[in-house]
Enzyme design. Structure first.
Site, PDB file in Angstrom:
ATOM      1  N   TYR A 175       0.846  -1.201   0.000  1.00 15.34           N
ATOM      2  CA  TYR A 175       0.000   0.000   0.000  1.00 15.34           C
ATOM      3  C   TYR A 175       0.885   1.257   0.000  1.00 15.34           C
ATOM      4  CZ  TYR A 175      -3.897  -3.186   0.907  1.00 15.34           C
ATOM      5  OH  TYR A 175      -4.832  -4.190   0.804  1.00 15.34           O
ATOM      6  N   CYS A 341      -7.503 -22.645  12.226  1.00 12.24           N
ATOM      7  CA  CYS A 341      -7.594 -22.105  10.858  1.00 12.24           C
ATOM      8  C   CYS A 341      -7.022 -23.124   9.876  1.00 12.24           C
ATOM      9  CB  CYS A 341      -6.804 -20.804  10.783  1.00 12.24           C
ATOM     10  SG  CYS A 341      -6.610 -20.187   9.105  1.00 12.24           S
ATOM     11  N   CYS A 347     -11.893 -16.374   3.816  1.00 13.73           N
ATOM     12  CA  CYS A 347     -12.065 -15.054   4.435  1.00 13.73           C
ATOM     13  C   CYS A 347     -11.638 -13.938   3.490  1.00 13.73           C
ATOM     14  CB  CYS A 347     -11.275 -14.978   5.742  1.00 13.73           C
ATOM     15  SG  CYS A 347      -9.586 -15.601   5.619  1.00 13.73           S
TER      16      CYS A 347
END
Ligand code: FMN
Ligand code: SF4
Length: 648
Positions: A175, A341, A347
């Site tokens: 980002y 998990c 997800c």
């Protein structure tokens, strides 16, 4: 003495004391309002994790600039004072459990899409498109960069006013802040390019100046981007040291950008805690805490990372989606009941497809408000659950919590259904851990599973006379009887081979028909037996049924595996004793391939007749999981949970 003494010891980030070393790292949820508002749902979602004993929650990405800064369809924001009140509600809701909360401040830069920026060109340090996005951004002017520095600082001030304990700068995963840090994406000639750290450090020091030195700032960054000409570990260490020097209170060491997605959010095949070495490397010589992250699933691994001094805190992201009580269960010695998990990526798929967050193994995640307390109105009524795969066990668990009396029948000698073959391929031990956690939860509730019983409707009616029946009988492998040779002795279905790999001799030649994920995984298993394997797939690509991140990782593994050959656009015509005959679907050409064995991996189909018999016998028959539609764990758990939750 507590079993995990380091994990449950107090720690500090700057001036803030954190009750244990368990961090819930940022995870986007799309549970905010359509314009980035705080919602009751977000408050419920985070509160549950705080109530579950987590020491520090770092919120999902919170944008500092709504139009250009979003990476998701909708995203929390702190770009205006009007959002402070919502954040203060969240802070209070989490802090009442003794959990600290930081806001993750974020700007997407070039890693976003024009449909999230009202059609306007996306922005970045330089006009270089991310290969993962494919949209050329506009380079920010120096003036705009300075404005963005201020926007980050303003957002931090708002978080502080809202009562947050600190902020985290999102300098990882490709980002905007990461784009400035990286030689891959920052080719600027102004001061923000000559010194790639300048953007981050100006923000960091600006926050310290405005919020005070005792308002902690964590910087999350990718210590290795795992891309050519990007940040490598050596550069990552330099960045970490410079940021620490500039006044950060902690470093949160992650890796990757969208161009190396599997190292941001790891699919199942990555080893537990594999990238904690990055934290360890960055930590050397620093005197601020370091947070390790990445596929850390079990308390023992978290404790090990701390005891080896690789990090001072451990962040477990998806573990918190699967089980909101992860920390509490670990602390109280009930770690066997932690729902593990499975690294299935459902997800991240859910938010990248612009839905709200979902978790395959926890049907309440992202639905906390819709599914609150279980209604305790079962009144001991018997419910027969036919089949103890994940769907059957989940249905039984929820029914028991509601006060019903589930009686579970399982035809085979072991409960687990598709998890049993599913855990056999290389690097799939997470599936075994998950199977164990389901069994443990069922056992804790004193639910009996009658294994080795092929329950029939009439027998269940006379023995149990149940109030309702839940049919979770799974599905059967598809065998195309039309193809000559499919019933030969040297032909098996993929599930049979996974369950019993000795069916195929070591070092033999095997053709696997069907290149979905199961076919690919079976190829890896057989390759480990030194077999020469050919995957035959009609489509032009493999594993098209899999999410993109896992698929990318799997294709790379197959490409690197010398024992595995891939034939796409080929159709199986017939099977002979030691050959298979194929047709090339592009050219029509026929081809023969030597094969001692053939394994069919063509998917599953529901057991229609068996389901009909149950429906005929019982008015209240509910079909769940693969029995409805052969799919993945997410569908099995969701259908089972919903039926058991709503049974009336
Ligand atoms: C659904 C989802 C959303 C995520 N969103 C963010 C985010 O908003 N900010 C961030 O820094 N990392 C984000 N991540 C990455 C996680 O913080 C974490 O680094 C990653 O999932 C690996 O840790 P884990 O294996 O413990 O989940 C996200 C991960 C997932 C699964
Ligand atoms: S959806 Fe899959 S990968 Fe994501 S948290 Fe749940 S089990 Fe883990």
């Amino acid at each position: 003495m507590a079993k995990y003494p380091l994990l449950f010891s107090e720690g500090k980030i700057g001036s803030v004391t954190i009750k244990n070393r368990v961090v819930m790292p940022p995870m986007g949820t799309i549970l905010c309002g359509p314009d980035g508002e705080m919602t009751d749902h977000l408050i419920a979602y985070y509160s549950e994790r705080a109530a579950g004993g987590t020491g520090l929650i770092i919120t999902e990405i919170v944008t500092v600039e709504y139009q250009f800064g979003k990476a998701l369809a909708s995203q929390l924001r702190l770009d205006n004072d009007r959002y402070i009140a919502g954040f203060s509600r969240l802070a209070g809701a989490v802090q009442k459990y003794g959990t600290k909360i930081f806001a993750q401040l974020h700007h997407a830069g070039r890693q976003t899409y024009t449909n999230f920026t009202d059609g306007k060109q996306i922005v970045a340090p330089s006009a270089i498109a991310s290969k993962a996005i494919g949209i050329e951004p506009r380079a920010l002017t120096t003036e705009e960069v300075k404005e963005l520095v201020q926007k980050f600082i303003d957002a931090a001030v708002r978080a502080q006013i809202a009562g947050f304990d600190g902020v985290e700068l999102h300098g990882a995963h490709g980002y905007l802040i990461n784009q400035f840090l990286s030689p891959h994406s920052n080719h600027r000639s102004d001061e923000y390019g000559k010194d790639r750290l300048r953007f981050t450090i100006e923000i960091l020091q600006g926050i310290k100046e405005k919020c005070g030195s005792d308002f902690p700032v964590i910087v999350r960054f990718s210590a290795d981007e795992f891309i050519a000409d990007g940040i490598n570990l050596q550069e990552g260490r330099r960045i970490g040291a410079a940021i620490a020097d500039a006044g950060a209170d902690a470093l949160h060491v992650s890796s990757g950008t969208y161009e190396s997605m599997p190292v941001i959010i790891e699919p199942y095949m990555y080893k537990e805690g594999w990238k904690s070495y990055l934290a360890q490397e960055v930590k050397q010589g620093l005197n601020i805490p370091v947070i390790a992250v990445g596929a850390i699933k079990r308390p023992a691994k978290a404790e090990e990372i701390l005891s080896q001094k690789k990090a001072d805190f451990v962040a477990l992201g998806r573990a918190h989606l699967c089980d909101s009580q992860w920390a509490m269960k670990a602390q109280s010695g009930n770690e066997d009941t932690i729902v593990t998990c499975i690294g299935c990526m459902h997800c991240i798929d859910s938010i990248f497809s612009m839905r709200k967050i979902e978790c395959a193994v926890n049907a309440r995640t992202g639905r906390e408000l819709e599914f609150q307390e279980f209604k305790k109105d079962g009144m001991g009524r018997k419910v027969a659950v036919i089949g103890a795969g994940p769907a059957g066990m989940e249905a039984a668990r929820v029914l028991k919590l509601r006060g019903f009396e589930p009686v579970v029948y399982e035809q085979s000698n072991e409960a687990g259904g598709q998890l049993i073959p599913g855990c056999k391929p290389p690097d799939k031990e997470v599936i075994k851990w998950y199977q164990n956690s389901l069994l443990k939860n069922v056992e804790e509730l004193n639910i009996e599973i009658k294994t080795g019983v092929n329950a029939q409707p009439q027998q269940v009616k006379s023995n149990d006379n149940p109030y309702a029946v839940i049919v979770s009988i799974g599905a059967k492998p598809i065998v195309p009887s039309i193809i000559p040779g499919v019933n030969n002795e040297n032909v098996f279905n993929a599930i049979e081979v996974l369950n019993n790999p000795i069916l195929i001799q070591d070092k033999s030649r095997v053709s696997i028909v069907g290149g979905g994920m199961t076919g690919c995984e079976l190829a890896e298993l057989l390759s480990n037996k030194n077999c020469m394997v050919t995957i035959i797939e009609m489509q032009s690509e493999l594993a098209t049924n899999e999410n993109e991140i896992t698929r990318t990782a799997m294709l790379k593994r197959l490409e690197d595996n010398k024992n595995i050959q891939i034939l796409t656009c080929h159709k199986l015509e017939s099977i002979k004793e030691d050959t298979v005959e194929l047709e090339n679907l592009e050219t029509g050409e026929k081809k023969q391939l030597s094969a001692d064995y053939t394994a069919l991996s063509l998917g599953l189909s529901p057991l229609v007749n068996e389901i009909r018999q149950w429906k005929e016998m019982f008015d209240k028959t509910f079909v769940v999981g693969d029995a409805v539609f052969p799919s993945k764990v997410a569908f099995a758990i969701r259908t089972a949970f919903d039926v058991a939750y709503t049974l009336s």
